[in-house]
Scaffold this motif. Structure first.
Motif: not given
Length: 270
Positions: A93-94, A90-91, A2-3, A6, A86-88, A15-16
């Motif tokens: 920040y994106t 990513v969500v 995802i990162p 995006t 880590f997934l949380q 980007k974030f």
């Protein structure tokens, strides 16, 4: 994935999302005070963290189980927790619009979130992988449930029904009846989704609470009932066992009422 994929920058966004927004802004997704709402964010984690029971079911089949099984439990829960965290991140920040993801006509906030930040084909690829993972998880749960059903049936825990569910198929040498028993129950519970969001939500809440309590019972017995009389195996948490167990039990006591709370209050309950 995802990162790296995006397309937020193509939408004129950074980007974030800035860290100041991620760590300071509080999205009011419930009618409860911020402290209670913060605790409610653990609900999704509690519901999805269920892979660490796999070593229990494999302990009888693996060699050196008194070392391999407890080590696998710690590694499984640790890796799952780290990757989930880590997934949380990513969500957080994106994501572009939380409200739009929740209120999307798709009815799937995760899919709506992916469409906000990724090209359509990439989104479909990730969702396909998610479906495969969900199916594999379902099969794993079915194997675990069938194994427990078969074990209980051998001890006659289901009364007259045990005579049927404990039978081993002579061709496959597996407890096929126990598998079908769990399949029928699972299909019957799935029908509840046609009763609306309330019925489905209640079903998921009951499942999370039951699993949470079940995993905590042996920890509670070890910490508060057995205490220093406990004889650790060749692989254990050592001195960290008691504080970790105490913290785990305290967290369960704290979260059980939270798991039972609706997401709305007051007149919205109607």
């Amino acid at each position: 994935m995802i990162p790296a994929a995006t397309n937020r920058e193509d939408q004129g966004l950074p980007k974030f999302t800035p860290s100041s927004v991620v760590w300071r802004d509080f999205y009011e997704g419930t009618d409860y005070p911020d402290g209670v709402a913060l605790l409610m964010t653990f609900v999704a984690v509690i519901w999805t963290m269920s892979g660490y029971d796999a070593p229990f079911h494999l302990s009888e089949e693996c060699s050196n189980a008194n070392i391999a099984s407890p080590r696998a439990i710690v590694i499984t829960s640790g890796v799952g927790g780290i990757m989930g965290w880590f997934l949380q991140l990513v969500v957080a920040y994106t994501i572009v619009d939380i409200e739009a993801a929740l209120e999307s006509d798709l009815g799937q906030p995760y899919a709506a979130y992916l469409l906000q930040i990724l090209p359509r084909k990439t989104t479909l690829a990730i969702l396909a992988l998610t479906i495969i993972c969900a199916f594999s998880m379902g099969q794993g749960c079915m194997v675990a449930a069938s194994r427990v059903t078969f074990a209980y049936s051998r001890d006659g825990c289901f009364g007259p029904l045990s005579k049927i569910t404990k039978r081993v198929n002579r061709h496959t040498r597996t407890p096929v009846n126990a598998v079908w028993f769990n399949t029928i129950i699972g299909l019957a519970m799935t029908v509840l989704i046609f009763g609306g969001e309330l019925a489905a939500g209640a079903l998921f809440s009951i499942g999370a609470i039951a699993a949470f309590v079940t995993f905590t019972i042996p920890i509670f017995i070890r910490v508060f009932c057995v205490g220093n009389r406990f004889r650790p195996g060749p692989w254990s948490l050592g001195r960290a066992s008691m504080p970790i167990g105490t913290a785990a039990c305290a967290f369960v006591v704290l979260m059980l009422p939270i798991l039972m709370l609706p997401s709305v209050t007051g007149n919205d309950l109607e």
